[in-house]
Design an enzyme around this catalytic site. Structure first.
Site, PDB file in Angstrom:
ATOM      1  N   ARG A 123     -11.477  -8.548   9.611  1.00 57.95           N
ATOM      2  CA  ARG A 123     -10.764  -9.794   9.267  1.00 57.95           C
ATOM      3  C   ARG A 123     -10.304 -10.536  10.522  1.00 57.95           C
ATOM      4  O   ARG A 123     -10.350 -11.763  10.583  1.00 57.95           O
ATOM      5  CB  ARG A 123      -9.566  -9.469   8.365  1.00 57.95           C
ATOM      6  CG  ARG A 123      -9.978  -9.095   6.953  1.00 57.95           C
ATOM      7  CD  ARG A 123      -8.826  -8.548   6.129  1.00 57.95           C
ATOM      8  NE  ARG A 123      -9.261  -8.316   4.754  1.00 57.95           N
ATOM      9  CZ  ARG A 123      -8.652  -7.495   3.898  1.00 57.95           C
ATOM     10  NH1 ARG A 123      -7.582  -6.825   4.265  1.00 57.95           N
ATOM     11  NH2 ARG A 123      -9.115  -7.356   2.677  1.00 57.95           N
ATOM     12  N   ARG A 175       0.840  -1.201   0.000  1.00 65.09           N
ATOM     13  CA  ARG A 175       0.000   0.000   0.000  1.00 65.09           C
ATOM     14  C   ARG A 175       0.876   1.253   0.000  1.00 65.09           C
ATOM     15  O   ARG A 175       0.524   2.268  -0.596  1.00 65.09           O
ATOM     16  CB  ARG A 175      -0.924  -0.010   1.221  1.00 65.09           C
ATOM     17  CG  ARG A 175      -1.939  -1.157   1.180  1.00 65.09           C
ATOM     18  CD  ARG A 175      -2.836  -1.144   2.412  1.00 65.09           C
ATOM     19  NE  ARG A 175      -3.734  -2.304   2.421  1.00 65.09           N
ATOM     20  CZ  ARG A 175      -3.492  -3.428   3.075  1.00 65.09           C
ATOM     21  NH1 ARG A 175      -2.372  -3.565   3.753  1.00 65.09           N
ATOM     22  NH2 ARG A 175      -4.367  -4.419   3.057  1.00 65.09           N
ATOM     23  N   ASP A 207      -9.380  -4.479   8.521  1.00 62.22           N
ATOM     24  CA  ASP A 207      -8.446  -5.417   9.180  1.00 62.22           C
ATOM     25  C   ASP A 207      -9.061  -5.977  10.463  1.00 62.22           C
ATOM     26  O   ASP A 207      -8.910  -7.155  10.779  1.00 62.22           O
ATOM     27  CB  ASP A 207      -7.131  -4.704   9.511  1.00 62.22           C
ATOM     28  CG  ASP A 207      -6.633  -3.897   8.342  1.00 62.22           C
ATOM     29  OD1 ASP A 207      -6.035  -4.482   7.436  1.00 62.22           O
ATOM     30  OD2 ASP A 207      -6.871  -2.677   8.311  1.00 62.22           O
ATOM     31  N   HIS A 229      -3.053   0.876   8.272  1.00 66.96           N
ATOM     32  CA  HIS A 229      -3.742  -0.135   7.452  1.00 66.96           C
ATOM     33  C   HIS A 229      -2.691  -0.617   6.458  1.00 66.96           C
ATOM     34  O   HIS A 229      -2.537  -0.062   5.377  1.00 66.96           O
ATOM     35  CB  HIS A 229      -4.942   0.490   6.736  1.00 66.96           C
ATOM     36  CG  HIS A 229      -5.570  -0.413   5.716  1.00 66.96           C
ATOM     37  ND1 HIS A 229      -6.039  -1.673   6.022  1.00 66.96           N
ATOM     38  CD2 HIS A 229      -5.786  -0.240   4.384  1.00 66.96           C
ATOM     39  CE1 HIS A 229      -6.538  -2.225   4.918  1.00 66.96           C
ATOM     40  NE2 HIS A 229      -6.389  -1.386   3.913  1.00 66.96           N
TER      41      HIS A 229
END
Length: 317
Positions: free
Chosen positions: A153, A90, A150, A177
């Site tokens: 998850r 990212r 996240d 993130h």
């Protein structure tokens, strides 16, 4: 916000944006929804497709528009940006997407928009920080999707292991993130019972918990390698954040929030639980971290700060 009529503008009609739009239609949130993208034809097609679903959900005026349509919106959600490619982190996206963010924020502000900005483009913590700086908006009125996905998850993974509904698991992923994120296990609970105790009873070791954390950290890469992008999860996270704003819920969500001394941090957006309502980020809730987790939070912040500074320096060259 106008009573009985709420308007959301979406900037970026790619896989994430259209998943968010679909989620908003399914949940019947906001009476007006405008889609803005450089590919106007796609936004027109999506608006036509989405309106067909409203017969089965609730009435909504959905249309393709431009930045001027942000003027009377309550929330603008930004998903536009170069997507993450296989093998790319990212943070690798930062230079491309800072330029794109700058080109988006100016016309939004110029339209007279005076609501809440929600950012989901990656690297989300850095782009949320940039969106706040570029807009000049008060920090609480710019929110990143942060570690909401996240955390989801993590809850799902722990739910599988413990055979417990993920919604009943109060555990957060915090920090960036991205690759420096971490699970705040020491403060996590299920029904007021410490998660660490519950996992011990279930026969899970500390290594098992670290493996779960690692799986969460890498899940995006797993999905990207298999289908090219992740969008349903984050689209639903964005719907949840938007709903909390529009309905003035005062609900606690893990987001990319502005720090004002929490965790010893200032002048940064980073993943932490926060109270979300019609004013945006009403309050950051500082999770009590153990020494190891506190060090991880600091390291994550250091990574974000350095990458932000480098990115903004390149932008101004």
């Amino acid at each position: 916000m106008a009573l009985g009529r709420q308007k959301v503008a979406l900037v970026g009609d790619g896989a994430v944006g259209s998943s968010f739009a679909f989620s908003m239609v399914q949940q019947g949130i906001a009476e007006e929804f405008v889609i803005i993208d450089v590919v106007k034809e796609r936004t027109e097609g999506d608006a036509l497709d989405l309106e067909d679903a409203t017969v089965f959900t609730s009435p909504k005026n959905i249309y393709a528009g431009d930045y001027n349509d942000c003027a009377d919106a309550d929330v603008v959600v930004i998903t536009a940006g170069a997507p993450q490619k296989p093998g790319e982190t990212r943070l690798d996206l930062v230079n491309k997407n800072l330029k794109i963010m700058q080109s988006i924020i100016k016309p939004i502000v110029d339209s007279g928009f005076d609501g809440i900005i929600v950012v989901a483009a990656n690297p989300v913590d850095i782009l949320t920080y940039a969106a706040q700086k570029f807009s000049g908006f008060p920090k609480e009125r710019v929110i990143g999707s942060g570690t909401s996905l996240d955390t989801s998850r993590l809850q799902v993974a722990l739910g599988h292991k413990l055979n417990i509904d993920p919604r009943s698991i109060n555990a957060y992923i915090m920090g960036e993130h991205g690759d420096s994120e971490f699970a705040a296990y020491s403060a996590a609970t299920v029904g007021s019972q410490p998660l660490v105790e519950l996992t011990k009873e279930a026969g899970l070791s500390k290594d098992d918990l670290l493996q779960i954390e690692d799986g969460v950290r890498n899940k995006a890469y797993e999905i990207i390698n298999r289908k090219g992008a992740t969008f349903y999860g984050v689209g639903t996270c964005l719907m949840r954040i938007t709903k909390a704003i529009l309905r003035d819920e005062n609900t606690v969500l893990p987001v990319g929030a502005p720090m004002n001394g929490e965790y010893g941090l200032t002048d940064i957006y980073i993943g932490s639980p926060a109270v979300i309502n019609a004013s945006g980020v009403a309050k950051v809730l500082e999770v009590p971290l153990d020494a190891d987790e506190a060090a991880k939070m600091k390291a994550s912040a250091d990574t974000l700060r350095q990458t932000t500074a480098d990115g903004l320096a390149n932008l101004n060259k």
